[in-house]
Motif scaffolding. Sequence first.
Motif, PDB file in Angstrom:
ATOM      1  N   ARG A   1      10.465   6.773  -5.835  1.00  0.00           N
ATOM      2  CA  ARG A   1       9.864   6.381  -7.098  1.00  0.00           C
ATOM      3  C   ARG A   1      10.231   7.304  -8.103  1.00  0.00           C
ATOM      4  O   ARG A   1      10.555   6.765  -9.429  1.00  0.00           O
TER       5      ARG A   1
ATOM      6  N   GLY B   1       6.172   5.844  -1.856  1.00  0.00           N
ATOM      7  CA  GLY B   1       6.580   6.759  -3.028  1.00  0.00           C
ATOM      8  C   GLY B   1       7.823   7.488  -2.957  1.00  0.00           C
ATOM      9  O   GLY B   1       8.204   8.162  -3.736  1.00  0.00           O
TER      10      GLY B   1
ATOM     11  N   HIS C   1      -3.927  13.098  -9.222  1.00  0.00           N
ATOM     12  CA  HIS C   1      -3.315  11.745  -8.378  1.00  0.00           C
ATOM     13  C   HIS C   1      -1.956  11.727  -8.621  1.00  0.00           C
ATOM     14  O   HIS C   1      -1.450  11.676  -9.832  1.00  0.00           O
ATOM     15  N   ARG C   2      -1.253  11.576  -7.548  1.00  0.00           N
ATOM     16  CA  ARG C   2       0.281  11.376  -7.647  1.00  0.00           C
ATOM     17  C   ARG C   2       0.664  10.216  -8.585  1.00  0.00           C
ATOM     18  O   ARG C   2       1.818   9.925  -9.018  1.00  0.00           O
ATOM     19  N   HIS C   3      -0.186   9.066  -8.760  1.00  0.00           N
ATOM     20  CA  HIS C   3       0.239   8.048  -9.565  1.00  0.00           C
ATOM     21  C   HIS C   3       0.284   8.400 -11.130  1.00  0.00           C
ATOM     22  O   HIS C   3       0.749   7.626 -11.699  1.00  0.00           O
TER      23      HIS C   3
ATOM     24  N   CYS D   1       0.384   0.644  -6.325  1.00  0.00           N
ATOM     25  CA  CYS D   1      -0.428  -0.210  -6.805  1.00  0.00           C
ATOM     26  C   CYS D   1      -1.182   0.048  -8.128  1.00  0.00           C
ATOM     27  O   CYS D   1      -1.330  -0.807  -9.101  1.00  0.00           O
ATOM     28  N   TYR D   2      -1.601   1.354  -8.434  1.00  0.00           N
ATOM     29  CA  TYR D   2      -2.329   1.602  -9.668  1.00  0.00           C
ATOM     30  C   TYR D   2      -1.125   1.748 -10.683  1.00  0.00           C
ATOM     31  O   TYR D   2      -1.573   1.229 -11.800  1.00  0.00           O
TER      32      TYR D   2
ATOM     33  N   LEU E   1     -12.541   4.996  -5.779  1.00  0.00           N
ATOM     34  CA  LEU E   1     -12.513   3.910  -4.550  1.00  0.00           C
ATOM     35  C   LEU E   1     -13.876   3.258  -4.555  1.00  0.00           C
ATOM     36  O   LEU E   1     -14.863   4.008  -4.909  1.00  0.00           O
TER      37      LEU E   1
ATOM     38  N   GLY F   1      -6.469  -0.217  -0.164  1.00  0.00           N
ATOM     39  CA  GLY F   1      -5.378   0.788  -0.725  1.00  0.00           C
ATOM     40  C   GLY F   1      -5.144   1.966   0.034  1.00  0.00           C
ATOM     41  O   GLY F   1      -4.159   2.660  -0.061  1.00  0.00           O
TER      42      GLY F   1
ATOM     43  N   TYR G   1     -11.737   9.889  -7.480  1.00  0.00           N
ATOM     44  CA  TYR G   1     -10.963  10.837  -6.576  1.00  0.00           C
ATOM     45  C   TYR G   1      -9.756  11.309  -7.238  1.00  0.00           C
ATOM     46  O   TYR G   1      -9.121  10.602  -8.044  1.00  0.00           O
TER      47      TYR G   1
ATOM     48  N   HIS H   1       5.172   7.710   3.176  1.00  0.00           N
ATOM     49  CA  HIS H   1       6.309   8.345   2.378  1.00  0.00           C
ATOM     50  C   HIS H   1       7.239   9.113   3.070  1.00  0.00           C
ATOM     51  O   HIS H   1       8.401   9.039   3.063  1.00  0.00           O
TER      52      HIS H   1
ATOM     53  N   LEU I   1       8.293   0.650   0.059  1.00  0.00           N
ATOM     54  CA  LEU I   1       6.954   0.187  -0.475  1.00  0.00           C
ATOM     55  C   LEU I   1       6.234   1.637  -0.739  1.00  0.00           C
ATOM     56  O   LEU I   1       5.192   1.962  -1.448  1.00  0.00           O
TER      57      LEU I   1
HETATM   58  C1  LIG Z   1      -7.576   3.495  -2.336  1.00  0.00           C
HETATM   59  C2  LIG Z   1      -6.425   4.372  -2.215  1.00  0.00           C
HETATM   60  O1  LIG Z   1      -6.639   5.443  -1.421  1.00  0.00           O
HETATM   61  N1  LIG Z   1      -5.282   4.205  -2.428  1.00  0.00           N
HETATM   62  C3  LIG Z   1      -4.167   4.896  -2.630  1.00  0.00           C
HETATM   63  C4  LIG Z   1      -2.804   4.279  -3.377  1.00  0.00           C
HETATM   64  C5  LIG Z   1      -2.199   3.315  -2.655  1.00  0.00           C
HETATM   65  C6  LIG Z   1      -0.751   2.995  -3.007  1.00  0.00           C
HETATM   66  O2  LIG Z   1      -0.665   2.581  -4.240  1.00  0.00           O
HETATM   67  O3  LIG Z   1       0.290   3.569  -2.519  1.00  0.00           O
HETATM   68  P1  LIG Z   1       1.304   4.640  -2.734  1.00  0.00           P
HETATM   69  O4  LIG Z   1       0.889   5.773  -1.854  1.00  0.00           O
HETATM   70  O5  LIG Z   1       2.387   3.812  -1.973  1.00  0.00           O
HETATM   71  O6  LIG Z   1       1.443   4.923  -3.965  1.00  0.00           O
HETATM   72  C7  LIG Z   1      -4.278   6.358  -3.027  1.00  0.00           C
HETATM   73  O7  LIG Z   1      -5.125   6.651  -3.911  1.00  0.00           O
HETATM   74  O8  LIG Z   1      -3.462   7.309  -2.422  1.00  0.00           O
END
Ligand SMILES: CC(=O)N[C@@H](CCC(=O)OP(=O)(O)O)C(=O)O
Length: 335
Positions: free
Chosen positions: A108, A105, A210-212, A155-156, A230, A186, A205, A83, A103
Amino acid sequence: MKNIAIIGASGYTGAQLTSLIHADLSLSIQGLYVSENSLDKGKALAELYPAYSQIALSLNPLTEEAKAAIVKTADAVVLATDHSVSLHLAAWFYQQGIAVFDLSGAYRFADVTQYPKWYGFTHEYPQVLAEAVYGLAEWNAEQIVASKMIAVPGCYPTASLTALKPLSHLLTDLLPVINAVSGVTGAGRKAQLHTSFCEVSLTPYGVLGHRHQPEIATQLEKEVIFTPHLGNFKRGILATITVKLKPGTTENDIEKAYQCYDNAELITVKQNQFPKVDDVVLTPYCHLGWKYDEQTGYLVVASAIDNLMKGAASQALQCIKIHFGCSVTQSEGDL
Ligand SMILES: CC(=O)N[C@@H](CCC(=O)OP(=O)(O)O)C(=O)O
Ligand SMILES: NC(=O)C1=CN([C@@H]2O[C@H](COP(=O)(O)OP(=O)(O)OC[C@H]3O[C@@H](n4cnc5c(N)ncnc54)[C@H](OP(=O)(O)O)[C@@H]3O)[C@@H](O)[C@H]2O)C=CC1
Protein backbone atom coordinates in the motif's frame (compact mmCIF):
# COMPACT_ATOMS: atom_id res chain seq x y z
CA MET A 1 -15.57 -15.63 -17.15
CA LYS A 2 -12.49 -14.80 -15.10
CA ASN A 3 -11.09 -17.51 -12.87
CA ILE A 4 -9.92 -16.38 -9.43
CA ALA A 5 -7.73 -18.22 -6.89
CA ILE A 6 -8.29 -17.22 -3.25
CA ILE A 7 -5.39 -17.65 -0.83
CA GLY A 8 -6.25 -17.32 2.86
CA ALA A 9 -9.80 -18.51 2.16
CA SER A 10 -10.38 -19.84 5.67
CA GLY A 11 -9.90 -16.38 7.21
CA TYR A 12 -12.62 -13.80 7.67
CA THR A 13 -11.92 -11.71 4.58
CA GLY A 14 -11.01 -14.68 2.38
CA ALA A 15 -14.21 -16.57 3.27
CA GLN A 16 -16.29 -13.43 2.72
CA LEU A 17 -14.72 -12.87 -0.68
CA THR A 18 -15.25 -16.54 -1.56
CA SER A 19 -18.99 -16.11 -0.94
CA LEU A 20 -19.09 -12.95 -3.08
CA ILE A 21 -17.20 -14.48 -6.00
CA HIS A 22 -19.25 -17.68 -5.75
CA ALA A 23 -22.42 -15.59 -6.18
CA ASP A 24 -21.01 -13.54 -9.07
CA LEU A 25 -21.95 -14.70 -12.56
CA SER A 26 -18.96 -13.05 -14.24
CA LEU A 27 -16.36 -14.82 -12.07
CA SER A 28 -15.44 -18.37 -11.14
CA ILE A 29 -13.28 -19.77 -8.34
CA GLN A 30 -10.09 -21.55 -9.43
CA GLY A 31 -9.51 -22.85 -5.91
CA LEU A 32 -9.38 -22.01 -2.22
CA TYR A 33 -6.04 -22.16 -0.41
CA VAL A 34 -4.57 -22.09 3.07
CA SER A 35 -0.96 -22.50 4.16
CA GLU A 36 0.84 -25.72 3.31
CA ASN A 37 0.71 -26.96 6.93
CA SER A 38 -2.62 -25.44 7.88
CA LEU A 39 -4.76 -27.30 10.41
CA ASP A 40 -7.66 -26.64 8.02
CA LYS A 41 -6.15 -28.09 4.83
CA GLY A 42 -8.49 -30.57 3.18
CA LYS A 43 -11.53 -29.36 5.12
CA ALA A 44 -14.64 -28.12 3.35
CA LEU A 45 -15.11 -24.35 3.68
CA ALA A 46 -18.64 -25.12 4.96
CA GLU A 47 -17.15 -27.13 7.82
CA LEU A 48 -15.61 -23.89 9.11
CA TYR A 49 -18.52 -21.68 8.04
CA PRO A 50 -21.84 -23.60 8.01
CA ALA A 51 -23.48 -20.43 6.68
CA TYR A 52 -21.65 -21.19 3.41
CA SER A 53 -23.09 -24.69 3.00
CA GLN A 54 -24.05 -23.84 -0.61
CA ILE A 55 -20.33 -23.50 -1.49
CA ALA A 56 -19.06 -27.04 -2.16
CA LEU A 57 -15.35 -26.21 -2.11
CA SER A 58 -12.48 -27.40 0.08
CA LEU A 59 -9.39 -25.67 1.39
CA ASN A 60 -6.24 -26.79 -0.41
CA PRO A 61 -2.70 -26.49 0.93
CA LEU A 62 -0.68 -23.91 -0.99
CA THR A 63 2.06 -26.26 -2.20
CA GLU A 64 4.53 -25.50 -5.01
CA GLU A 65 2.33 -27.64 -7.31
CA ALA A 66 -0.75 -25.67 -6.28
CA LYS A 67 1.05 -22.40 -7.04
CA ALA A 68 2.05 -23.69 -10.48
CA ALA A 69 -1.57 -24.77 -11.15
CA ILE A 70 -2.83 -21.32 -10.14
CA VAL A 71 -0.45 -19.64 -12.59
CA LYS A 72 -1.57 -22.03 -15.33
CA THR A 73 -5.33 -21.79 -14.86
CA ALA A 74 -6.23 -18.62 -12.93
CA ASP A 75 -6.62 -15.10 -14.31
CA ALA A 76 -6.00 -13.55 -10.91
CA VAL A 77 -5.04 -14.41 -7.38
CA VAL A 78 -6.46 -12.81 -4.25
CA LEU A 79 -4.24 -12.74 -1.17
CA ALA A 80 -6.34 -12.60 2.00
CA THR A 81 -3.22 -13.24 4.05
CA ASP A 82 -1.07 -11.48 6.62
CA HIS A 83 1.19 -8.67 5.38
CA SER A 84 4.35 -10.75 5.83
CA VAL A 85 2.84 -13.64 3.81
CA SER A 86 1.42 -11.40 1.06
CA LEU A 87 4.78 -9.63 0.69
CA HIS A 88 6.36 -12.72 -0.90
CA LEU A 89 3.34 -14.35 -2.53
CA ALA A 90 2.29 -11.14 -4.29
CA ALA A 91 5.74 -10.64 -5.81
CA TRP A 92 5.95 -14.28 -6.91
CA PHE A 93 2.52 -14.37 -8.59
CA TYR A 94 2.99 -10.91 -10.13
CA GLN A 95 6.30 -12.02 -11.63
CA GLN A 96 4.52 -15.07 -13.13
CA GLY A 97 2.27 -12.63 -14.99
CA ILE A 98 -1.11 -13.01 -13.30
CA ALA A 99 -3.07 -10.20 -11.69
CA VAL A 100 -2.72 -9.92 -7.91
CA PHE A 101 -5.28 -8.39 -5.54
CA ASP A 102 -3.68 -8.14 -2.12
CA LEU A 103 -5.87 -7.42 0.89
CA SER A 104 -2.88 -6.88 3.18
CA GLY A 105 -0.82 -3.74 3.67
CA ALA A 106 2.32 -5.13 2.05
CA TYR A 107 1.97 -3.05 -1.15
CA ARG A 108 0.00 0.00 0.00
CA PHE A 109 2.92 2.41 0.52
CA ALA A 110 4.89 3.38 -2.59
CA ASP A 111 7.76 4.45 -0.32
CA VAL A 112 9.86 1.43 0.75
CA THR A 113 11.19 3.27 3.80
CA GLN A 114 7.74 3.09 5.45
CA TYR A 115 7.69 -0.72 5.77
CA PRO A 116 10.27 -1.34 8.53
CA LYS A 117 8.55 1.16 10.82
CA TRP A 118 4.90 0.24 10.19
CA TYR A 119 5.08 -3.42 9.17
CA GLY A 120 8.33 -4.60 10.72
CA PHE A 121 9.95 -5.83 7.50
CA THR A 122 12.22 -4.49 4.81
CA HIS A 123 10.42 -4.51 1.47
CA GLU A 124 12.36 -6.89 -0.76
CA TYR A 125 10.50 -6.22 -3.98
CA PRO A 126 10.83 -2.51 -4.87
CA GLN A 127 10.27 -3.23 -8.57
CA VAL A 128 6.95 -4.96 -7.93
CA LEU A 129 6.04 -2.25 -5.43
CA ALA A 130 6.63 0.36 -8.12
CA GLU A 131 3.86 -1.26 -10.19
CA ALA A 132 1.35 -1.43 -7.31
CA VAL A 133 -1.73 0.78 -7.32
CA TYR A 134 -3.93 1.67 -4.36
CA GLY A 135 -7.31 0.04 -4.90
CA LEU A 136 -9.62 2.70 -3.47
CA ALA A 137 -12.24 1.74 -6.02
CA GLU A 138 -14.25 4.96 -6.40
CA TRP A 139 -11.07 7.05 -6.81
CA ASN A 140 -8.52 4.97 -8.67
CA ALA A 141 -10.44 3.06 -11.34
CA GLU A 142 -8.07 3.97 -14.20
CA GLN A 143 -5.02 2.75 -12.30
CA ILE A 144 -6.85 -0.42 -11.25
CA VAL A 145 -7.57 -1.18 -14.90
CA ALA A 146 -3.96 -0.51 -15.90
CA SER A 147 -2.03 -2.45 -13.24
CA LYS A 148 -1.82 -6.15 -12.40
CA MET A 149 -0.72 -5.41 -8.83
CA ILE A 150 -3.56 -3.98 -6.78
CA ALA A 151 -3.14 -3.18 -3.08
CA VAL A 152 -6.66 -3.19 -1.64
CA PRO A 153 -6.89 -0.47 1.07
CA GLY A 154 -7.22 -1.09 4.80
CA CYS A 155 -10.63 -0.95 6.44
CA TYR A 156 -10.13 2.25 8.47
CA PRO A 157 -8.49 4.05 5.51
CA THR A 158 -11.43 3.10 3.27
CA ALA A 159 -13.94 4.59 5.71
CA SER A 160 -11.81 7.68 6.38
CA LEU A 161 -10.65 8.45 2.84
CA THR A 162 -14.13 8.03 1.38
CA ALA A 163 -15.29 10.76 3.77
CA LEU A 164 -12.27 13.07 3.49
CA LYS A 165 -11.02 12.95 -0.10
CA PRO A 166 -13.90 15.00 -1.54
CA LEU A 167 -13.10 17.75 0.98
CA SER A 168 -9.36 18.01 0.36
CA HIS A 169 -9.61 21.44 -1.34
CA LEU A 170 -11.58 22.78 1.65
CA LEU A 171 -9.24 21.68 4.46
CA THR A 172 -7.08 24.06 6.53
CA ASP A 173 -3.75 23.50 8.28
CA LEU A 174 -5.60 22.08 11.30
CA LEU A 175 -5.35 18.31 11.18
CA PRO A 176 -8.50 16.27 10.61
CA VAL A 177 -9.29 14.22 13.73
CA ILE A 178 -10.55 10.70 13.00
CA ASN A 179 -12.07 8.60 15.78
CA ALA A 180 -13.07 5.19 14.51
CA VAL A 181 -14.56 2.09 16.12
CA SER A 182 -14.17 -1.35 14.56
CA GLY A 183 -15.86 -4.67 15.20
CA VAL A 184 -13.66 -7.53 16.36
CA THR A 185 -13.52 -9.32 12.97
CA GLY A 186 -11.16 -6.47 12.00
CA ALA A 187 -8.46 -8.33 13.90
CA GLY A 188 -8.86 -11.56 11.90
CA ARG A 189 -9.93 -15.10 12.85
CA LYS A 190 -6.87 -16.38 14.68
CA ALA A 191 -7.09 -16.57 18.48
CA GLN A 192 -5.57 -13.58 20.32
CA LEU A 193 -5.99 -12.61 23.96
CA HIS A 194 -7.17 -9.05 23.30
CA THR A 195 -9.96 -10.23 21.00
CA SER A 196 -11.22 -13.03 23.23
CA PHE A 197 -14.83 -12.68 24.41
CA CYS A 198 -14.12 -11.70 28.01
CA GLU A 199 -11.40 -9.19 27.12
CA VAL A 200 -13.22 -7.17 24.46
CA SER A 201 -14.79 -3.92 25.65
CA LEU A 202 -14.78 -0.45 24.06
CA THR A 203 -11.29 1.02 24.14
CA PRO A 204 -8.85 2.98 21.99
CA TYR A 205 -5.72 1.21 20.79
CA GLY A 206 -2.73 2.04 18.59
CA VAL A 207 -3.02 5.65 19.83
CA LEU A 208 -0.72 8.01 17.87
CA GLY A 209 0.96 4.98 16.30
CA HIS A 210 -1.42 2.89 14.18
CA ARG A 211 -0.17 1.95 10.68
CA HIS A 212 -3.40 3.25 9.13
CA GLN A 213 -2.48 6.82 10.13
CA PRO A 214 0.33 7.07 7.54
CA GLU A 215 -1.79 5.14 5.02
CA ILE A 216 -4.59 7.71 5.32
CA ALA A 217 -2.13 10.64 5.36
CA THR A 218 -0.32 9.38 2.25
CA GLN A 219 -3.50 8.97 0.26
CA LEU A 220 -5.03 12.25 1.50
CA GLU A 221 -1.71 14.09 1.08
CA LYS A 222 -2.30 15.60 4.51
CA GLU A 223 -1.44 14.51 8.03
CA VAL A 224 -4.32 13.36 10.23
CA ILE A 225 -4.84 12.36 13.84
CA PHE A 226 -6.27 8.85 13.80
CA THR A 227 -7.50 6.96 16.85
CA PRO A 228 -8.93 3.49 16.32
CA HIS A 229 -11.11 1.78 18.92
CA LEU A 230 -12.08 -1.84 19.35
CA GLY A 231 -15.81 -2.22 19.97
CA ASN A 232 -17.70 -5.20 21.38
CA PHE A 233 -19.50 -6.08 18.17
CA LYS A 234 -18.53 -8.42 15.36
CA ARG A 235 -18.55 -6.45 12.13
CA GLY A 236 -18.53 -2.85 10.98
CA ILE A 237 -16.61 0.39 11.34
CA LEU A 238 -17.87 3.82 12.25
CA ALA A 239 -15.36 6.64 11.68
CA THR A 240 -16.42 10.01 13.08
CA ILE A 241 -14.23 12.75 11.67
CA THR A 242 -13.91 16.40 12.73
CA VAL A 243 -12.35 18.91 10.34
CA LYS A 244 -11.93 22.66 10.25
CA LEU A 245 -12.74 24.08 6.83
CA LYS A 246 -11.39 27.18 5.11
CA PRO A 247 -12.94 30.49 6.19
CA GLY A 248 -16.00 31.32 4.10
CA THR A 249 -16.84 27.69 3.30
CA THR A 250 -20.61 27.23 3.06
CA GLU A 251 -22.92 24.21 3.33
CA ASN A 252 -23.37 24.55 -0.40
CA ASP A 253 -19.60 24.07 -0.94
CA ILE A 254 -19.73 20.82 1.04
CA GLU A 255 -22.79 19.61 -0.84
CA LYS A 256 -20.96 20.31 -4.09
CA ALA A 257 -17.84 18.51 -2.90
CA TYR A 258 -19.82 15.35 -2.13
CA GLN A 259 -21.50 15.46 -5.54
CA CYS A 260 -18.44 13.52 -6.70
CA TYR A 261 -20.37 10.47 -5.40
CA ASP A 262 -23.59 11.20 -7.32
CA ASN A 263 -22.86 8.31 -9.69
CA ALA A 264 -21.12 6.08 -7.15
CA GLU A 265 -23.72 3.41 -6.49
CA LEU A 266 -22.08 2.15 -3.28
CA ILE A 267 -21.71 5.52 -1.54
CA THR A 268 -24.61 7.43 0.01
CA VAL A 269 -24.24 10.93 1.45
CA LYS A 270 -26.74 12.57 3.81
CA GLN A 271 -26.68 16.00 5.40
CA ASN A 272 -27.66 16.25 9.09
CA GLN A 273 -28.32 12.51 9.26
CA PHE A 274 -25.71 10.14 10.63
CA PRO A 275 -25.03 6.54 9.60
CA LYS A 276 -25.29 3.43 11.76
CA VAL A 277 -23.03 0.42 11.55
CA ASP A 278 -26.00 -1.98 11.47
CA ASP A 279 -27.25 -0.38 8.24
CA VAL A 280 -24.11 -1.35 6.31
CA VAL A 281 -23.15 -4.67 7.89
CA LEU A 282 -23.14 -7.47 5.27
CA THR A 283 -23.38 -4.87 2.50
CA PRO A 284 -20.80 -3.34 0.14
CA TYR A 285 -22.00 0.20 0.95
CA CYS A 286 -20.38 3.20 2.59
CA HIS A 287 -22.85 5.53 4.30
CA LEU A 288 -21.67 9.09 4.94
CA GLY A 289 -23.48 11.70 7.05
CA TRP A 290 -22.31 15.24 7.76
CA LYS A 291 -23.19 18.40 9.67
CA TYR A 292 -21.50 21.78 9.33
CA ASP A 293 -21.36 24.82 11.58
CA GLU A 294 -20.81 27.84 9.33
CA GLN A 295 -20.05 30.02 12.39
CA THR A 296 -17.02 28.05 13.56
CA GLY A 297 -16.07 26.33 10.29
CA TYR A 298 -16.15 22.88 11.89
CA LEU A 299 -17.54 19.94 9.95
CA VAL A 300 -18.29 16.54 11.46
CA VAL A 301 -18.62 13.73 8.96
CA ALA A 302 -19.30 10.12 9.92
CA SER A 303 -18.57 7.16 7.68
CA ALA A 304 -19.92 3.63 8.18
CA ILE A 305 -18.79 0.49 6.37
CA ASP A 306 -18.60 -3.23 6.99
CA ASN A 307 -14.89 -3.86 7.60
CA LEU A 308 -15.06 -7.28 5.94
CA MET A 309 -17.02 -5.96 2.94
CA LYS A 310 -16.26 -2.40 1.73
CA GLY A 311 -13.27 -2.50 4.11
CA ALA A 312 -11.85 -5.64 2.46
CA ALA A 313 -13.73 -8.30 0.44
CA SER A 314 -16.36 -6.34 -1.46
CA GLN A 315 -13.82 -3.61 -2.28
CA ALA A 316 -11.49 -6.35 -3.56
CA LEU A 317 -14.39 -7.62 -5.69
CA GLN A 318 -14.96 -4.06 -6.98
CA CYS A 319 -11.26 -3.89 -7.92
CA ILE A 320 -11.39 -7.28 -9.67
CA LYS A 321 -14.45 -6.27 -11.68
CA ILE A 322 -13.01 -2.86 -12.57
CA HIS A 323 -9.73 -4.48 -13.61
CA PHE A 324 -11.39 -7.07 -15.84
CA GLY A 325 -14.05 -4.70 -17.19
CA CYS A 326 -17.04 -6.53 -15.66
CA SER A 327 -20.13 -4.62 -14.51
CA VAL A 328 -19.45 -3.50 -10.93
CA THR A 329 -22.98 -3.81 -9.58
CA GLN A 330 -22.85 -5.86 -6.38
CA SER A 331 -25.45 -7.64 -4.35
CA GLU A 332 -25.36 -7.74 -0.58
CA GLY A 333 -23.09 -10.25 1.11
CA ASP A 334 -24.70 -13.51 2.08
CA LEU A 335 -22.92 -14.37 5.30
C1 LIG B 1 -9.97 -4.29 14.96
C2 LIG B 1 -8.60 -4.47 14.34
O1 LIG B 1 -7.70 -5.04 14.96
N1 LIG B 1 -8.43 -3.99 13.11
C3 LIG B 1 -7.18 -4.09 12.41
C4 LIG B 1 -7.27 -3.45 11.03
C5 LIG B 1 -7.68 -4.39 9.95
C6 LIG B 1 -7.31 -3.91 8.55
O2 LIG B 1 -7.80 -3.04 7.90
O3 LIG B 1 -6.35 -4.50 8.05
P1 LIG B 1 -4.93 -4.14 7.44
O4 LIG B 1 -4.05 -4.65 8.52
O5 LIG B 1 -4.90 -4.94 6.22
O6 LIG B 1 -4.73 -2.74 7.17
C7 LIG B 1 -6.04 -3.41 13.16
O7 LIG B 1 -6.24 -2.39 13.79
O8 LIG B 1 -4.90 -3.85 12.99
N1 LIG C 1 -10.28 -8.43 8.95
C1 LIG C 1 -10.47 -7.25 8.37
O1 LIG C 1 -11.46 -6.54 8.65
C2 LIG C 1 -9.51 -6.75 7.34
C3 LIG C 1 -8.35 -7.43 7.06
N2 LIG C 1 -7.49 -6.94 6.10
C4 LIG C 1 -6.25 -7.66 5.78
O2 LIG C 1 -6.59 -8.82 5.03
C5 LIG C 1 -5.68 -9.89 5.32
C6 LIG C 1 -6.49 -11.08 5.83
O3 LIG C 1 -7.17 -10.69 7.00
P1 LIG C 1 -8.18 -11.65 7.78
O4 LIG C 1 -9.06 -12.35 6.81
O5 LIG C 1 -8.77 -10.83 8.85
O6 LIG C 1 -7.12 -12.71 8.41
P2 LIG C 1 -7.39 -14.14 9.07
O7 LIG C 1 -6.36 -14.29 10.14
O8 LIG C 1 -8.83 -14.28 9.42
O9 LIG C 1 -7.06 -15.15 7.86
C7 LIG C 1 -5.76 -15.35 7.36
C8 LIG C 1 -5.79 -16.46 6.32
O10 LIG C 1 -4.49 -16.65 5.78
C9 LIG C 1 -4.17 -18.04 5.81
N3 LIG C 1 -2.71 -18.17 5.81
C10 LIG C 1 -1.84 -17.91 6.81
N4 LIG C 1 -0.57 -18.13 6.41
C11 LIG C 1 -0.64 -18.52 5.11
C12 LIG C 1 0.34 -18.90 4.15
N5 LIG C 1 1.65 -18.90 4.44
N6 LIG C 1 -0.07 -19.27 2.92
C13 LIG C 1 -1.39 -19.29 2.61
N7 LIG C 1 -2.36 -18.95 3.48
C14 LIG C 1 -1.99 -18.55 4.72
C15 LIG C 1 -4.88 -18.53 7.07
O11 LIG C 1 -5.06 -19.92 7.11
P3 LIG C 1 -4.00 -20.91 7.83
O12 LIG C 1 -3.31 -20.13 8.92
O13 LIG C 1 -4.83 -22.04 8.35
O14 LIG C 1 -3.06 -21.31 6.76
C16 LIG C 1 -6.22 -17.81 6.87
O15 LIG C 1 -6.97 -18.47 5.87
C17 LIG C 1 -4.69 -9.33 6.36
O16 LIG C 1 -3.55 -8.85 5.71
C18 LIG C 1 -5.47 -8.18 6.99
O17 LIG C 1 -4.59 -7.21 7.50
C19 LIG C 1 -7.77 -5.83 5.38
C20 LIG C 1 -8.92 -5.12 5.61
C21 LIG C 1 -9.87 -5.51 6.64
